[in-house]
Design a protein around this motif. Structure first.
Motif, short mmCIF file in Angstrom:
data_model
loop_
_atom_site.label_atom_id
_atom_site.label_comp_id
_atom_site.label_asym_id
_atom_site.label_seq_id
_atom_site.Cartn_x
_atom_site.Cartn_y
_atom_site.Cartn_z
N LYS A 184 -110.37 4.64 -62.81
CA LYS A 184 -110.86 3.31 -63.14
C LYS A 184 -112.20 3.05 -62.43
CE LYS A 184 -106.36 1.16 -63.99
NZ LYS A 184 -105.47 2.10 -63.26
N HIS A 185 -113.11 3.96 -62.66
CA HIS A 185 -114.39 3.93 -61.95
C HIS A 185 -115.50 4.31 -62.90
CE1 HIS A 185 -117.19 4.50 -58.58
NE2 HIS A 185 -117.61 5.55 -59.25
N LEU A 186 -116.60 3.57 -62.82
CA LEU A 186 -117.79 4.00 -63.54
C LEU A 186 -119.00 3.92 -62.62
CD1 LEU A 186 -119.04 1.37 -66.12
CD2 LEU A 186 -117.05 0.93 -64.76
N SER A 187 -119.99 4.71 -62.96
CA SER A 187 -121.20 4.73 -62.15
C SER A 187 -122.42 4.81 -63.06
CB SER A 187 -121.17 5.91 -61.16
OG SER A 187 -121.10 7.13 -61.86
N LEU A 188 -123.49 4.26 -62.56
CA LEU A 188 -124.79 4.30 -63.24
C LEU A 188 -125.73 5.14 -62.40
CD1 LEU A 188 -126.75 3.21 -65.45
CD2 LEU A 188 -127.30 1.36 -63.84
N HIS A 189 -126.29 6.19 -63.00
CA HIS A 189 -127.25 7.04 -62.32
C HIS A 189 -128.64 6.78 -62.89
CE1 HIS A 189 -124.22 10.25 -60.78
NE2 HIS A 189 -123.64 9.07 -60.90
N ILE A 190 -129.60 6.64 -62.01
CA ILE A 190 -130.99 6.45 -62.41
C ILE A 190 -131.80 7.58 -61.79
CG2 ILE A 190 -132.96 4.88 -62.49
CD1 ILE A 190 -131.02 2.57 -61.82
N VAL A 191 -132.37 8.41 -62.66
CA VAL A 191 -133.13 9.56 -62.17
C VAL A 191 -134.39 9.76 -63.01
CG1 VAL A 191 -133.07 12.03 -61.67
CG2 VAL A 191 -130.97 10.69 -61.53
N PRO A 192 -135.58 9.86 -62.42
CA PRO A 192 -135.86 9.51 -61.04
C PRO A 192 -136.03 8.01 -60.88
CG PRO A 192 -137.87 10.20 -62.14
CD PRO A 192 -136.77 10.32 -63.15
N SER A 193 -135.74 7.50 -59.70
CA SER A 193 -135.88 6.07 -59.47
C SER A 193 -137.35 5.69 -59.39
CB SER A 193 -135.17 5.68 -58.17
OG SER A 193 -133.80 6.02 -58.24
N GLN A 194 -137.66 4.52 -59.97
CA GLN A 194 -139.04 4.03 -59.99
C GLN A 194 -139.08 2.62 -59.38
OE1 GLN A 194 -140.20 4.17 -64.12
NE2 GLN A 194 -140.21 6.42 -64.20
N PRO A 195 -140.24 2.19 -58.88
CA PRO A 195 -140.32 0.85 -58.26
C PRO A 195 -139.85 -0.26 -59.19
CG PRO A 195 -142.27 2.13 -57.72
CD PRO A 195 -141.49 2.95 -58.71
N GLY A 196 -140.11 -0.13 -60.50
CA GLY A 196 -139.69 -1.15 -61.46
C GLY A 196 -138.19 -1.22 -61.65
N ASP A 197 -137.46 -0.27 -61.08
CA ASP A 197 -136.00 -0.31 -61.16
C ASP A 197 -135.41 -1.26 -60.12
OD1 ASP A 197 -135.93 3.29 -61.69
OD2 ASP A 197 -136.07 1.66 -63.16
#
Lengths: 114, 115
Positions: free
Chosen positions: A71-84
């Motif tokens: 019962k787990h979800l995750s959001l990955h952001i690659v590569p991270s940017q300042p606007g994130d």
């Protein structure tokens, strides 16, 4: 009783690295999940969603992973940017037919360091 | 194009007064939602309008809260005899329909402070 929990109120990540935002839920009947992003003084904007028939959904730099057994979800952001840099909300839909009455987490503030 | 707009952006009121918050949805969107976000918490569903159907008011916290929508246009959320615990950001959203994949578009919110 919080049915959708985002246990990290904030997260700081170096620009260019991976950001991982986590979300846990308690109701096994939830079968559709969404991530929204919110900048200050603006309303949340839809980012990405996933149905429980999938375990991964990818859109550009954003990938959402779903682990139903945990019962787990995750959001990955690659590569991270300042606007994130923003607050990220996880939401779950308890209804098969409609998207209203979404159950929302409290949000995680992501800070991307230059 | 024009997004969801809300007014006022900020409202400070005294305990016991009535307040009215306004939402202008995106043109053509049949579904409209009101949410409340208290400090440090997630969004709480308040009420949902879909076309000319009876609204789902199941999220309204008390009978001091009411909302109206004329057809598929403007909606107003009214809080009577405001209390300090009503202090929150009130968000309005609209969507083309209420299906699971119909993205909700949010307005910037109204920050209500009850003194």
């Amino acid at each position: 009783d919080q049915q959708v929990k985002q246990n990290s109120p904030s997260l700081s990540v170096q620009e260019g690295r991976i950001s991982i935002l986590n979300c846990d839920y308690t109701n096994s009947m939830f079968d559709y999940f969404l991530w929204y992003k919110k900048y200050p003084a603006e309303g949340p904007t839809f980012l990405i969603s996933i149905s429980s028939i999938k375990d991964k959904n990818e859109d550009g730099r954003f990938t959402v992973f779903l682990n139903k057994s945990a019962k787990h979800l995750s959001l990955h952001i690659v590569p991270s940017q300042p606007g994130d840099s923003a607050v990220y909300f996880c939401a779950a839909s308890p209804s098969m037919d409609s998207n209203y009455q979404l159950i929302w987490g409290a949000g995680t503030k992501l800070i991307i360091k230059p | 194009g024009a997004g969801v707009s809300q007014s006022p952006s900020n409202k400070v009121t005294e305990k016991g007064k009535d307040v009215e918050l306004r939402c202008d949805p995106i043109s053509g969107h049949t579904a409209l939602y009101w949410y409340r976000q208290r400090l440090g918490q997630g969004l709480e569903f308040l009420i949902y309008f879909q076309g000319n159907s009876a609204p789902d008011k199941s999220g309204l916290p008390s009978d001091r809260f009411s909302a109206e929508r004329t057809g598929e246009s403007v909606s107003t959320l009214t809080i009577q005899r405001t209390q300090q615990e009503d202090s929150a950001v009130y968000l309005c959203a609209s969507s083309r329909d209420s299906g699971r994949t119909d993205t909700q578009y949010f307005g910037p919110g109204t920050r209500l402070t009850v003194l």
